[in-house]
Write a protein that holds these residues in place. Structure first.
Motif, PDB file in Angstrom:
ATOM      1  N   SER A 167       0.835  -1.199   0.000  1.00 42.49           N
ATOM      2  CA  SER A 167       0.000   0.000   0.000  1.00 42.49           C
ATOM      3  C   SER A 167       0.869   1.248   0.000  1.00 42.49           C
ATOM      4  CB  SER A 167      -0.896  -0.001   1.235  1.00 42.49           C
ATOM      5  OG  SER A 167      -0.128   0.265   2.398  1.00 42.49           O
ATOM      6  N   PRO A 168       0.292   2.421  -0.291  1.00 44.78           N
ATOM      7  CA  PRO A 168       1.078   3.660  -0.217  1.00 44.78           C
ATOM      8  C   PRO A 168       1.669   3.902   1.161  1.00 44.78           C
ATOM      9  CG  PRO A 168      -0.966   4.013  -1.430  1.00 44.78           C
ATOM     10  CD  PRO A 168      -1.055   2.640  -0.832  1.00 44.78           C
ATOM     11  N   GLU A 169       1.045   3.327   2.194  1.00 37.51           N
ATOM     12  CA  GLU A 169       1.563   3.483   3.560  1.00 37.51           C
ATOM     13  C   GLU A 169       2.651   2.466   3.883  1.00 37.51           C
ATOM     14  OE1 GLU A 169      -2.194   5.050   2.741  1.00 37.51           O
ATOM     15  OE2 GLU A 169      -1.769   2.889   2.900  1.00 37.51           O
ATOM     16  N   GLY A 170       2.955   1.572   2.979  1.00 36.81           N
ATOM     17  CA  GLY A 170       4.014   0.600   3.184  1.00 36.81           C
ATOM     18  C   GLY A 170       3.550  -0.743   3.712  1.00 36.81           C
ATOM     19  N   LEU A 171       2.238  -0.945   3.893  1.00 36.46           N
ATOM     20  CA  LEU A 171       1.731  -2.227   4.355  1.00 36.46           C
ATOM     21  C   LEU A 171       1.877  -3.267   3.245  1.00 36.46           C
ATOM     22  CD1 LEU A 171      -1.547  -1.064   6.141  1.00 36.46           C
ATOM     23  CD2 LEU A 171       0.685  -1.566   7.181  1.00 36.46           C
ATOM     24  N   ILE A 172       2.307  -4.466   3.629  1.00 36.46           N
ATOM     25  CA  ILE A 172       2.527  -5.539   2.660  1.00 36.46           C
ATOM     26  C   ILE A 172       1.410  -6.563   2.792  1.00 36.46           C
ATOM     27  CG2 ILE A 172       4.071  -7.396   1.915  1.00 36.46           C
ATOM     28  CD1 ILE A 172       6.411  -5.732   2.900  1.00 36.46           C
ATOM     29  N   TYR A 173       0.841  -6.937   1.634  1.00 37.30           N
ATOM     30  CA  TYR A 173      -0.242  -7.915   1.578  1.00 37.30           C
ATOM     31  C   TYR A 173       0.196  -9.112   0.744  1.00 37.30           C
ATOM     32  CZ  TYR A 173      -3.137  -4.002   3.168  1.00 37.30           C
ATOM     33  OH  TYR A 173      -3.650  -2.949   3.883  1.00 37.30           O
ATOM     34  N   ALA A 174      -0.198 -10.291   1.164  1.00 38.38           N
ATOM     35  CA  ALA A 174      -0.009 -11.507   0.376  1.00 38.38           C
ATOM     36  C   ALA A 174      -1.366 -11.950  -0.146  1.00 38.38           C
ATOM     37  CB  ALA A 174       0.620 -12.611   1.227  1.00 38.38           C
ATOM     38  N   ILE A 175      -1.439 -12.184  -1.443  1.00 41.66           N
ATOM     39  CA  ILE A 175      -2.670 -12.650  -2.070  1.00 41.66           C
ATOM     40  C   ILE A 175      -2.410 -14.067  -2.569  1.00 41.66           C
ATOM     41  CG2 ILE A 175      -4.378 -12.269  -3.886  1.00 41.66           C
ATOM     42  CD1 ILE A 175      -2.123  -9.400  -2.897  1.00 41.66           C
ATOM     43  N   ALA A 176      -3.067 -15.039  -1.953  1.00 40.96           N
ATOM     44  CA  ALA A 176      -2.864 -16.449  -2.300  1.00 40.96           C
ATOM     45  C   ALA A 176      -4.150 -17.005  -2.877  1.00 40.96           C
ATOM     46  CB  ALA A 176      -2.453 -17.251  -1.062  1.00 40.96           C
ATOM     47  N   ASN A 177      -4.002 -18.004  -3.756  1.00 40.35           N
ATOM     48  CA  ASN A 177      -5.193 -18.635  -4.317  1.00 40.35           C
ATOM     49  C   ASN A 177      -5.066 -20.148  -4.266  1.00 40.35           C
ATOM     50  OD1 ASN A 177      -3.953 -19.624  -6.871  1.00 40.35           O
ATOM     51  ND2 ASN A 177      -3.827 -17.445  -7.388  1.00 40.35           N
ATOM     52  N   SER A 178      -6.178 -20.812  -4.498  1.00 41.40           N
ATOM     53  CA  SER A 178      -6.209 -22.274  -4.593  1.00 41.40           C
ATOM     54  C   SER A 178      -6.732 -22.658  -5.966  1.00 41.40           C
ATOM     55  CB  SER A 178      -7.095 -22.871  -3.505  1.00 41.40           C
ATOM     56  OG  SER A 178      -8.456 -22.570  -3.760  1.00 41.40           O
ATOM     57  N   LYS A 179      -6.603 -23.934  -6.315  1.00 39.30           N
ATOM     58  CA  LYS A 179      -7.060 -24.400  -7.612  1.00 39.30           C
ATOM     59  C   LYS A 179      -8.578 -24.295  -7.758  1.00 39.30           C
ATOM     60  CE  LYS A 179      -3.229 -27.476  -8.761  1.00 39.30           C
ATOM     61  NZ  LYS A 179      -2.826 -28.820  -9.216  1.00 39.30           N
ATOM     62  N   ARG A 206     -10.490 -19.845  -5.190  1.00 39.24           N
ATOM     63  CA  ARG A 206     -10.607 -19.018  -3.991  1.00 39.24           C
ATOM     64  C   ARG A 206      -9.347 -18.182  -3.795  1.00 39.24           C
ATOM     65  NH1 ARG A 206     -11.414 -21.459   2.151  1.00 39.24           N
ATOM     66  NH2 ARG A 206     -11.927 -19.464   3.202  1.00 39.24           N
ATOM     67  N   PHE A 207      -9.516 -16.880  -3.525  1.00 36.07           N
ATOM     68  CA  PHE A 207      -8.411 -15.965  -3.233  1.00 36.07           C
ATOM     69  C   PHE A 207      -8.546 -15.444  -1.812  1.00 36.07           C
ATOM     70  CE2 PHE A 207      -8.169 -15.942  -7.776  1.00 36.07           C
ATOM     71  CZ  PHE A 207      -6.890 -15.520  -8.118  1.00 36.07           C
ATOM     72  N   LEU A 208      -7.427 -15.411  -1.096  1.00 38.28           N
ATOM     73  CA  LEU A 208      -7.371 -14.843   0.249  1.00 38.28           C
ATOM     74  C   LEU A 208      -6.291 -13.762   0.282  1.00 38.28           C
ATOM     75  CD1 LEU A 208      -7.515 -18.086   2.449  1.00 38.28           C
ATOM     76  CD2 LEU A 208      -9.426 -16.653   1.687  1.00 38.28           C
ATOM     77  N   GLN A 209      -6.635 -12.597   0.809  1.00 35.88           N
ATOM     78  CA  GLN A 209      -5.672 -11.494   0.923  1.00 35.88           C
ATOM     79  C   GLN A 209      -5.347 -11.265   2.390  1.00 35.88           C
ATOM     80  OE1 GLN A 209      -6.621  -8.052  -1.389  1.00 35.88           O
ATOM     81  NE2 GLN A 209      -5.140  -6.724  -0.370  1.00 35.88           N
ATOM     82  N   TYR A 210      -4.051 -11.379   2.721  1.00 36.51           N
ATOM     83  CA  TYR A 210      -3.580 -11.246   4.106  1.00 36.51           C
ATOM     84  C   TYR A 210      -2.707 -10.004   4.247  1.00 36.51           C
ATOM     85  CZ  TYR A 210      -4.939 -16.075   5.189  1.00 36.51           C
ATOM     86  OH  TYR A 210      -5.639 -17.236   5.417  1.00 36.51           O
TER      87      TYR A 210
END
Length: 664
Positions: A469-481, A484-488
Motif C-alpha cells: 500500500s502507499p503506507e508501506g503495508l505488505i499484503y499476500a494474495i494467495a489462491n487455490s485451484k 478461492r483468493f485470500l488477501q492477508y
C-alpha cells in the motif's frame, strides 16, 4: 547422363479406401504446443483426381550404386547443381544429366542437404569412423570446407535429416537402430558451429529407417516399417510426442509396409516398397488426409524417395531395388499448403541459471530482488516446487538453496519490520502445509533467512503474489485451484510473523498467476482457461473483477504467470501464454491495449536453449547495469534442452522486448 531411355507414364490408382487419420497440428512459428487429436473420415469425401506421374530410368556417370540420394533445393547460388549422392567412394554433386560437378572422396552412408547463401550444407555419416559429419560446399569456387564431426554414436545410424528453424538455426536429427534418436544443433547464422551441441534425445520407433522434415511446419516424419508413419515436433522446444499420419493395414491405408518418406509443402509422400505404391497425404487443418496412392507397379521395389517442389508439381528421384536403380520424374500434384500463423518476434535469452535440484516439472515461479545500493548484486529467486527456493546472482549462478518444501509461487517487497529492524521480504506459497512461507532478505548482502509460516484455510494453495500500500503495508494474495483468493496483511511481532485475513474473493475456474501494480493500486489475476482480470488492490476496496483480456487471438490457454513492468508513464502487463509458448504484452493501464507478443528462442552463441511451457515470470524495470539497463525479464523454462537436464530460469533484457515490439 541419360542412359536408360524407357519411360513409365503412370496414372494414380485408387488401391484401397483411405482414411483421414489422427493427425499432427502444424506448429506455430516455433512451437508444437497446439497439437491436437485427429478425427476419422472416409477418403471418398476427398478429391480423387488422378495426378500424372512420369518417371524415367536415370543413370549418372558415377555413384550409380549409391542408396542415398537427394535432390538439391533450388537456390540462385546452386547453379547447375541438381542432385547429391553418398556411397563408399565419396560424396557426389551432379547436374540433372548425371555429370559430376564436385566430389569429396571417402566412405559415406546416408545423406541430406540444405541450401544457403553461397552454397550447400551436406550431412552424412563417415562409414570408417561411424561419426556423423557436416560439411559446407562453396558454390562459387566449387570447394568443400572443413568438416564438422559429431561424436561417434554407440548405435548404427540408419538415417539422418536436417532441419532449419525460424531463426535460421540448422539442426541434425539422427535416426538409430532400436528406436534411438538424437537432435543436434550444428549451424547458426549461416555457418557451422565449432562444435555441435546436443539438443535432446528422442524415442523413435524400433523399425525406423527413413525420415524427412518439413521446415515450415516444424515436423519430423519417421517411418515404422510394419506399423506406419509418424509425425514428431521438430522444433528443439517441442514436446516429445507423436501423431499417426497413417497405419499399415488393417489399421490404415498402407497396404504392406512403410518405407521412404519425403515432405512436400502441405503434404507428404510415403513409399510402400512391398506393394509398389506411393501414398499421398494432404495436410488439412489439424489433420492429415490420405489421398489415392500412386501405383509404381513397374518398379520392382521402390525404397527411397526424395522430392523438390516445382512450378507445376513435384520433382521426384526414387531409388529402386531392381534392374534400374534410379528413376527421375515429375508428379503433377501440388497439395494446398497448410496455413501458417503469423510469425512472432523471437528474442534471445542473455543468461540461464544453474539448474534447480529436482528433476522433472519442478521449476515454477521467479522473483527479482534489487540491491538498494549496488544493483549488480541483485538476486533472482526461483521456486523448486518439489524441494524449496533457489537464489541466483545476475550471472545465473546459484548462491543459496533453501530446502524448505514444495514452494510454488514467490514474490518480494521492500521494508518489512522484523525483529526490531527492516528487512526486505520474500513470500512463497508452501504446498506441503498450505501456508504462506516468509523469508527475510538482508538488505546489505541479499542473503535469505527462513522466518516462519502463516497457515491458511486453503485446501490446495497454488498461486501467490504480494502488493504494498502507499503506507508501506505488505499484503499476500494467495489462491487455490478451486478459484478461492485470500488477501492477508503481513506483520511481525518481534520474531513472530503474522497474517490477518482482510479480503476474500473468487474466480469461477482455476487461477494461478497474479501480480500487483503498487503505483496504481491494481491487482491483476489470471484465470487459466478464461481471462486476465483486474481489481482494486486495496484491502478495503470492493473485489469487483473487470476483464483485461480473454483467451483468443494472441492469448492461448493456459494463462500462466503474470508480470508488471513498472513505469510511471508507460507501464506494461506481460502474460505467459503457455498454449503457444509465447509472451503477450499489454498496456498496463485501461483500456489495456495489446501491444504484441514474442517468443524466446535458442541462443546458439551463448549455448542457451529457448523457452517453452513457461509457468512463472517476473520483470523489474530497475537499471541493473549492462544489458539490464532498462530492466530484466526472468522466465521459467519448462523444457531444459541443449543438453537436456533439470529445469532452470532464463534472463531476457527488457530493452530487447521494447525494441521487438516498438514499446516506449
Amino acid at each position: 547422363m541419360m542412359i536408360n531411355r524407357f519411360t513409365l507414364t503412370l496414372a494414380a490408382a485408387l488401391v484401397s479406401s483411405a482414411a483421414l487419420l489422427g493427425g499432427c497440428t502444424p506448429a506455430e512459428s516455433q512451437t508444437q504446443e497446439d497439437q491436437g487429436s485427429g478425427t476419422t473420415a472416409n477418403a471418398s469425401a476427398l478429391p480423387t483426381e488422378q495426378p500424372r506421374l512420369t518417371l524415367t530410368g536415370w543413370e549418372p556417370e558415377s555413384a550409380g550404386n549409391a542408396e542415398s540420394w537427394t535432390l538439391i533445393p533450388e537456390h540462385a547460388d546452386n547453379g547447375d547443381l541438381d542432385r547429391a549422392a553418398a556411397n563408399n567412394k565419396g560424396l557426389w554433386l551432379m547436374n540433372d544429366q548425371g555429370k559430376v560437378q564436385a566430389h569429396l572422396p571417402g566412405r559415406f552412408a546416408t545423406l541430406d542437404v540444405r541450401s544457403h547463401a553461397g552454397g550447400l550444407t551436406l550431412a552424412s555419416v563417415n562409414s570408417r569412423t561411424a561419426r556423423p559429419m557436416l560439411i559446407r560446399f562453396n558454390s562459387q569456387d566449387q570447394s568443400f570446407g572443413q568438416p564438422l564431426y559429431l561424436p561417434a554414436t554407440q548405435y548404427k545410424v540408419e538415417n539422418l535429416c536436417l532441419y532449419r528453424d525460424e531463426q535460421e538455426n540448422l539442426f541434425l536429427f539422427l535416426l538409430g537402430e532400436e528406436g534411438i534418436g538424437e537432435q543436434w544443433l550444428i549451424a547458426s547464422d549461416q555457418r557451422l558451429l565449432d562444435s555441435a551441441l546436443p539438443v535432446r534425445r528422442l524415442s523413435m520407433p524400433p523399425q525406423s529407417e527413413f525420415c524427412a522434415v518439413d521446415d515450415q511446419q516444424h515436423l519430423l516424419f519417421v517411418n515404422e516399417e510394419t506399423v506406419g508413419v509418424w509425425a514428431y515436433g521438430a522444433h528443439p522446444e517441442a514436446e516429445l510426442s507423436r501423431a499417426a499420419i497413417d497405419m499399415v493395414a488393417p489399421f490404415g491405408s498402407i497396404a504392406a509396409s512403410a518405407a521412404g518418406v519425403t515432405a512436400v509443402p502441405g503434404g507428404l509422400l510415403v513409399l510402400d516398397a512391398e506393394a509398389a505404391l506411393m501414398h499421398r497425404y494432404q495436410q488439412t487443418g489439424n489433420d492429415w488426409s490420405a489421398l489415392p496412392p500412386i501405383s509404381l507397379s513397374e518398379l520392382e521395389e521402390p525404397e527411397r524417395v526424395t522430392s523438390r517442389p516445382t512450378e507445376n508439381g513435384i520433382d521426384l528421384l526414387l531409388v529402386n531395388d531392381g534392374k534400374t536403380a534410379l528413376f527421375a520424374g515429375e508428379l503433377q500434384w501440388r497439395p494446398e499448403p497448410a496455413e501458417l500463423a503469423a510469425p512472432l518476434p523471437v528474442l534471445l535469452p542473455r543468461i540461464h541459471t544453474d539448474a534447480i535440484p529436482s528433476a522433472g516439472d519442478a521449476a515454477d515461479d521467479p522473483a527479482i530482488w534489487v540491491h538498494p545500493s549496488q544493483p549488480e548484486r541483485s538476486r533472482v529467486l526461483g521456486t523448486d516446487k518439489r524441494a524449496g527456493l533457489a537464489v541466483y546472482d545476475l550471472q545465473g549462478k546459484e548462491l543459496q538453496f533453501l530446502a524448505v518444501g514444495r514452494l510454488n509461487n514467490v514474490d518480494v517487497r521492500r521494508n518489512f519490520t522484523f525483529n526490531g529492524g527492516l528487512v526486505d521480504l520474500a513470500v512463497a506459497s508452501n504446498r506441503d502445509r498450505n501456508s504462506l512461507h516468509l523469508f527475510a532478505i538482508d538488505q546489505s548482502s541479499g542473503e535469505l533467512t527462513d522466518i516462519g509460516q502463516i497457515p491458511t484455510p486453503l485446501s490446495e494453495i497454488y498461486g501467490l503474489c504480494l502488493s504494498q500500500s502507499p503506507e508501506g503495508l505488505i499484503y499476500a494474495i494467495a489462491n487455490s485451484k478451486s478459484g478461492r483468493f485470500l488477501q492477508y496483511q503481513l506483520s511481525a511481532e518481534v520474531q513472530q510473523v503474522r497474517g490477518e485475513l482482510v479480503r476474500e474473493f473468487a474466480t469461477q475456474t482455476q487461477p494461478e498467476g497474479c501480480v500487483a501494480d503498487d503505483q496504481r493500486q491494481k491487482l491483476f489475476i489470471g484465470e487459466e482457461d478464461e481471462a486476465v482480470w483486474v481489481l482494486d488492490a486495496g484491502a478495503d476496496a470492493p473485489a469487483t473483477l473487470q476483464k483485461v483480456v480473454g483467451i483468443g487471438g494472441l492469448v492461448k490457454d493456459d494463462i500462466e504467470g503474470l508480470a508488471f513492468y513498472q513505469h510511471p508513464e508507460h507501464p506494461y502487463l506481460v502474460i505467459s501464454s503457455q498454449g503457444n509458448d509465447s509472451f503477450v504484452v499489454l498496456d498496463g493501464e485501461a483500456p489495456y491495449t495489446v501491444r504484441g507478443a514474442f517468443r524466446v528462442g535458442l541462443n546458439a552463441e551463448g549455448g542457451i536453449d529457448g523457452v517453452s511451457e513457461t509457468d512463472g515470470l517476473e520483470i523489474n524495470s530497475s537499471n541493473l547495469g549492462s544489458a539490464w539497463g532498462k530492466g530484466m525479464l526472468v522466465l521459467q523454462d519448462g523444457r531444459k534442452r541443449m543438453p537436456e537436464g533439470n529445469q532452470n530460469y532464463k534472463y531476457v533484457a527488457w530493452q530487447d522486448v521494447a525494441k521487438a515490439l516498438g514499446l516506449d
